[in-house]
Enzyme design. Structure first.
Site, PDB file in Angstrom:
ATOM      1  CG  ASP A 159      -2.096   0.943   1.068  1.00 11.73           C
ATOM      2  OD1 ASP A 159      -2.465   1.366  -0.050  1.00 11.73           O
ATOM      3  OD2 ASP A 159      -2.854   1.294   2.037  1.00 11.73           O
ATOM      4  NE  ARG A 162      -1.280   6.677   1.140  1.00 10.87           N
ATOM      5  CZ  ARG A 162      -1.407   5.551   2.285  1.00 10.87           C
ATOM      6  NH1 ARG A 162      -0.997   6.217   3.467  1.00 10.87           N
ATOM      7  NH2 ARG A 162      -1.673   4.345   1.937  1.00 10.87           N
ATOM      8  CG  HIS A 179      -0.549   2.180  -9.174  1.00 14.44           C
ATOM      9  ND1 HIS A 179      -0.820   1.590  -8.041  1.00 14.44           N
ATOM     10  CD2 HIS A 179      -1.567   2.905  -9.493  1.00 14.44           C
ATOM     11  CE1 HIS A 179      -2.019   1.847  -7.514  1.00 14.44           C
ATOM     12  NE2 HIS A 179      -2.490   2.844  -8.205  1.00 14.44           N
ATOM     13  CB  SER A 213      -8.784  -5.259  -2.706  1.00 20.50           C
ATOM     14  OG  SER A 213      -9.399  -4.066  -2.979  1.00 20.50           O
ATOM     15  CB  THR A 214     -13.494  -7.915  -4.217  1.00 19.38           C
ATOM     16  OG1 THR A 214     -13.005  -7.691  -2.595  1.00 19.38           O
ATOM     17  CG2 THR A 214     -12.774  -9.375  -4.694  1.00 19.38           C
ATOM     18  CD  GLU A 215     -13.452  -4.992  -0.863  1.00 12.23           C
ATOM     19  OE1 GLU A 215     -14.296  -5.695  -1.117  1.00 12.23           O
ATOM     20  OE2 GLU A 215     -12.156  -5.339  -0.589  1.00 12.23           O
ATOM     21  CD1 TRP A 234     -13.221  -5.348  -8.582  1.00 12.26           C
ATOM     22  CD2 TRP A 234     -12.383  -4.685 -10.694  1.00 12.26           C
ATOM     23  NE1 TRP A 234     -12.425  -6.160  -9.185  1.00 12.26           N
ATOM     24  CE2 TRP A 234     -12.041  -6.044 -10.356  1.00 12.26           C
ATOM     25  CE3 TRP A 234     -12.067  -3.929 -11.712  1.00 12.26           C
ATOM     26  CZ2 TRP A 234     -11.241  -6.833 -11.420  1.00 12.26           C
ATOM     27  CZ3 TRP A 234     -11.288  -4.611 -12.862  1.00 12.26           C
ATOM     28  CH2 TRP A 234     -10.884  -6.010 -12.251  1.00 12.26           C
ATOM     29  NE  ARG A 274      -7.738   2.186  -5.364  1.00 12.52           N
ATOM     30  CZ  ARG A 274      -6.451   1.989  -4.656  1.00 12.52           C
ATOM     31  NH1 ARG A 274      -5.520   2.616  -5.467  1.00 12.52           N
ATOM     32  NH2 ARG A 274      -6.282   1.869  -3.458  1.00 12.52           N
ATOM     33  CG  LEU A 322      10.504 -18.118  -4.133  1.00 14.40           C
ATOM     34  CD1 LEU A 322      11.944 -17.457  -3.845  1.00 14.40           C
ATOM     35  CD2 LEU A 322       9.335 -17.238  -4.410  1.00 14.40           C
ATOM     36  NE  ARG A 378      -2.584  -1.151   4.599  1.00  7.20           N
ATOM     37  CZ  ARG A 378      -3.849  -1.357   4.311  1.00  7.20           C
ATOM     38  NH1 ARG A 378      -4.587  -2.078   4.802  1.00  7.20           N
ATOM     39  NH2 ARG A 378      -4.376  -0.378   3.424  1.00  7.20           N
ATOM     40  NE  ARG A 399      -7.804   0.838   5.750  1.00  9.01           N
ATOM     41  CZ  ARG A 399      -7.452   2.016   5.890  1.00  9.01           C
ATOM     42  NH1 ARG A 399      -7.990   2.625   7.098  1.00  9.01           N
ATOM     43  NH2 ARG A 399      -7.359   2.989   4.899  1.00  9.01           N
TER      44      ARG A 399
HETATM   45  C1  IPE Z   1      -5.346  -2.576  -0.016  1.00 11.54           C
HETATM   46  O1  IPE Z   1      -5.094  -1.275  -0.281  1.00 11.54           O
HETATM   47  C2  IPE Z   1      -5.308  -3.485  -1.304  1.00 11.54           C
HETATM   48  C3  IPE Z   1      -4.144  -3.449  -1.860  1.00 11.54           C
HETATM   49  C4  IPE Z   1      -2.871  -3.205  -1.451  1.00 11.54           C
HETATM   50  C5  IPE Z   1      -4.037  -4.085  -3.158  1.00 11.54           C
HETATM   51  P1  IPE Z   1      -6.428  -0.200  -0.358  1.00 11.54           P
HETATM   52  O2  IPE Z   1      -5.532   1.130  -0.602  1.00 11.54           O
HETATM   53  O3  IPE Z   1      -7.215  -0.638  -1.181  1.00 11.54           O
HETATM   54  O4  IPE Z   1      -6.987  -0.169   1.118  1.00 11.54           O
HETATM   55  P2  IPE Z   1      -7.678   0.639   1.864  1.00 11.54           P
HETATM   56  O5  IPE Z   1      -8.721   1.271   0.868  1.00 11.54           O
HETATM   57  O6  IPE Z   1      -6.579   2.144   2.342  1.00 11.54           O
HETATM   58  O7  IPE Z   1      -8.368  -0.069   3.260  1.00 11.54           O
HETATM   59  C1  IPE Z   2      -1.605   0.048  -3.276  1.00 11.35           C
HETATM   60  O1  IPE Z   2      -1.547   1.508  -3.327  1.00 11.35           O
HETATM   61  C2  IPE Z   2      -1.861  -0.191  -4.500  1.00 11.35           C
HETATM   62  C3  IPE Z   2      -3.291  -1.040  -4.769  1.00 11.35           C
HETATM   63  C4  IPE Z   2      -4.327  -0.888  -3.972  1.00 11.35           C
HETATM   64  C5  IPE Z   2      -3.490  -1.485  -6.038  1.00 11.35           C
HETATM   65  P1  IPE Z   2      -2.787   2.580  -3.452  1.00 11.35           P
HETATM   66  O2  IPE Z   2      -2.793   2.910  -4.673  1.00 11.35           O
HETATM   67  O3  IPE Z   2      -3.848   2.279  -2.445  1.00 11.35           O
HETATM   68  O4  IPE Z   2      -1.792   3.955  -2.772  1.00 11.35           O
HETATM   69  P2  IPE Z   2      -2.302   4.774  -1.683  1.00 11.35           P
HETATM   70  O5  IPE Z   2      -2.926   4.039  -0.500  1.00 11.35           O
HETATM   71  O6  IPE Z   2      -3.591   5.554  -2.183  1.00 11.35           O
HETATM   72  O7  IPE Z   2      -1.334   5.753  -1.411  1.00 11.35           O
HETATM   73 MG    MG Z   3      -4.016   2.455  -0.381  1.00 13.80          MG
END
Ligand code: IPE
Ligand code: IPE
Ligand code: MG
Length: 239
Positions: free
Chosen positions: A26, A30, A43, A71-73, A75, A77, A136, A187, A193
């Site tokens: 994560d 940012r 990314h 994640s499933t969530e 999408w 974005r 691996l 994390r 979380r």
């Molecule tokens: C968790 O990060 C999912 C991945 C790293 C793929 P998110 O950025 O989606 O999590 P939340 O929304 O801050 O909980």
């Molecule tokens: C994690 O980084 C990658 C994915 C969730 C795909 P983020 O894109 O969530 O980056 P932040 O948390 O917004 O900085």
């Molecule tokens: Mg994030």
């Protein structure tokens, strides 16, 4: 006579206590924002660091790695961001296929693949198949959510005609049936979380949270995380 004094640095090396490490990667967005760049730039750099981290984990003797890629969530974005992440993923698979002879990585994707367009699905199936005898293990959680995974497992067991299920039955119906639970979940990005990651498998995992943004996670910090892990006492409910 010794002409040069060598600095003997103790190299990190893990044993069976740290077989499986998982990363919630994560903080890419940012990381880009801090540089006044679009999130996609984060990314791209996150994907670069992912390769470095995987290589390093292999070097220090970790046998299984799971990464949370999408994640499933996620999408929810903007489409251009989703497309950028999927593009990077597809590039990674291409690289993995091209370098299959030089690396020792078995790739397994965790999540419902049926959502992906046929060409990407075919790529995923192919790389899983051709890497299946490598040592691996790298699990990539993609379109993954732990609640969806557990629900899917329930339906699999119902379809199999089960009237009663054991914990072992559930574990065997999860996307991670081929590997043990993670010993350590890391994390990056500062949030404390799990965001729907490995909820079943995390039951007794050690958790480590760092403010470091994913593209900045260094091999030195991994050394420190591993050292921290070895300082913990895992009791699994015992004494
Ligand atoms: C968790 O990060 C999912 C991945 C790293 C793929 P998110 O950025 O989606 O999590 P939340 O929304 O801050 O909980
Ligand atoms: C994690 O980084 C990658 C994915 C969730 C795909 P983020 O894109 O969530 O980056 P932040 O948390 O917004 O900085
Ligand atoms: Mg994030």
């Amino acid at each position: 006579m010794q002409l040069f004094k060598r600095r003997h640095e103790k190299k990190t090396q893990v044993d069976a206590r740290l077989t499986h490490i998982a990363f919630i990667m994560d903080g890419n967005g940012r990381w880009a924002k801090k540089r006044s760049m679009p999130r996609e730039f984060g990314h791209v750099n996150g994907a670069k660091n992912f390769k470095k981290v995987i290589r390093y984990c292999g070097d220090i003797g970790i046998k299984m790695i799971t990464v949370y890629a999408f994640s499933t969530e996620n999408w929810k974005r903007p489409q251009h961001e989703v497309d950028a992440i999927m593009g990077l993923l597809s590039d990674y698979i291409d690289d993995a296929v091209a370098s299959m002879d030089e690396n020792n990585i078995r790739l397994v994707f965790l999540g419902d693949k049926s959502i992906f367009p046929a060409p990407l699905r075919a790529k995923i199936d192919n790389v899983e198949e051709i890497s299946k005898d490598k040592d691996l293990l790298l699990n990539i959680a993609l379109n993954y959510g732990a609640r969806a995974e557990i629900t899917h497992a329930c339906n699999t067991l119902i379809d199999a005609g089960k009237k009663n299920v054991t914990e072992a039955d559930v574990a065997a119906a999860l996307y991670t049936a081929h590997c043990p639970d993670p010993d350590l979940i890391v994390r990056t990005g500062g949030d404390v979380r799990l965001s729907n990651f490995l909820l079943w498998q995390a039951a007794y995992a050690e958790l480590y949270f760092t403010d470091t943004l994913w593209p900045d996670l260094s091999t030195h910090e991994i050394d420190r995380i591993v050292a921290d892990f070895y300082g913990r006492k895992r009791r699994f409910g015992g004494l």
